[in-house]
Design an enzyme around this catalytic site. Structure first.
Site, PDB file in Angstrom:
ATOM      1  N   PRO A 162       0.801  -1.212   0.000  1.00  0.00           N
ATOM      2  CG  PRO A 162      -0.419  -1.337   1.971  1.00  0.00           C
ATOM      3  CD  PRO A 162       0.670  -1.986   1.223  1.00  0.00           C
ATOM      4  CD  GLU A 163       4.019   2.924  -3.693  1.00  0.00           C
ATOM      5  OE1 GLU A 163       4.055   4.072  -4.185  1.00  0.00           O
ATOM      6  OE2 GLU A 163       4.626   1.966  -4.177  1.00  0.00           O
TER       7      GLU A 163
END
Length: 276
Positions: free
Chosen positions: A2-3
């Site tokens: 996850p960014e």
DNA sequence: CTGGTCTCCTGATCGC
DNA sequence: TGCGATCAGGAGACCA
């Protein structure tokens, strides 16, 4: 992994599912993934008893804001997920790597699931001045970065521009995927020293960051290997990656083979012909 | 101020 | 079929 876009999708899913709900019960099965507990392994409540007012995000940092000044920070790390299990749902429930869970007043359950355990829960100190405490050390959010802001953040630095983009103190939210994608969109070589970037190039980079990140949010994020949002939905932005994971393949813009190097301990892919 | 290395951790993948 | 090696990486610690 996850960014910013993936975390924003999680935030939106979570917002719909938990805002307005009261947390009736909770259990922290792995206290070692939680920072700020008054007593390690003790009975310090995370969100129990609170009504959820909002789910906030800055960069990759999530904050569940409760009433009476209660807040819980959630960082997903590499493989962390916040799973929403509706009361009547038949969603598959993980049997391992569930480190914390909460039960809400409508029967919904929320699970913090993280096989690799790079994710963290963070309890702020007593009398913390609100959610902003969680991003006191972070740079501005990359989704709304302006050319002037980015120029100020990169000014004078001798670092490679990609290393600076990955540094959450400089700019919050960009990880390995979107750093490579934004640099490609801005036609800038990841190894360029920040201080050699001309104002027009920094402006191009700021616009590229915002465009790439906003497009990725719209696409539900990138699902590479394992990422899925809190309701199990997967992203589609990985289909639009133009450099990440494409080392050796032809550049979509000019056809030259993309080059893969290691920079700042990260696999880095760029086009040697169109990124200068 | 930098960059490099190591650490945490598990699952996917690959060569044999 | 299985097994060990390798890789993936967010972020902080540490050293040169």
């Amino acid at each position: 992994m996850p960014e910013l876009p993936e975390v924003e999708c999680v935030r939106r899913t979570l917002e719909r599912a938990i805002v307005g709900r009261r947390v009736l019960a909770e259990s922290l099965r792995r206290p070692d993934i939680c920072d700020g507990l008054a007593r390690p392994g003790g009975a310090s409540p995370l969100l129990r008893g609170a009504v959820v007012l909002a789910v906030l995000r800055h960069g990759k940092q999530l904050v569940i804001q409760g009433d009476a000044g209660r807040c819980l920070g959630v960082h997903l790390g590499m493989t962390g997920r916040l799973l929403v299990l509706p009361p009547a749902g038949d969603a598959p429930e993980p049997r391992t790597h569930v480190h914390a869970c909460w039960r809400l007043d409508d029967g919904t359950r929320l699970l913090f699931h993280d096989p690799r355990r790079f994710g963290r829960l963070t309890l702020p100190p007593p009398r913390a001045p609100g959610p902003a405490w969680f991003w006191r050390a972070l740079g501005p959010d990359a989704l709304t970065i302006t050319p002037a802001d980015l120029r100020a953040r990169l000014a004078g630095s001798r670092r490679a521009v990609k290393a600076a983009l990955l540094d959450q103190h400089v700019l919050a939210g960009v990880g390995n995927i979107y750093a490579d994608e934004a640099l490609f969109a801005a036609r800038l070589r990841p190894t360029r020293r920040c201080k050699t970037l001309r104002p027009a190039e920094v402006a191009r980079l700021a616009r590229a960051l915002r465009r790439v990140l906003a497009d990725a949010v719209r696409a539900g994020g990138s699902t590479v290997r394992t990422y899925a949002s809190s309701d199990g939905s997967r992203g589609t932005y990985q289909r639009r990656h133009r450099v990440y994971g494409r080392g050796g393949l032809p550049c979509v813009r000019c056809g030259s083979p993309l080059r893969r190097i290691h920079l700042a301990q990260r696999s880095t892919v760029f086009c040697p012909a169109c990124q200068r």
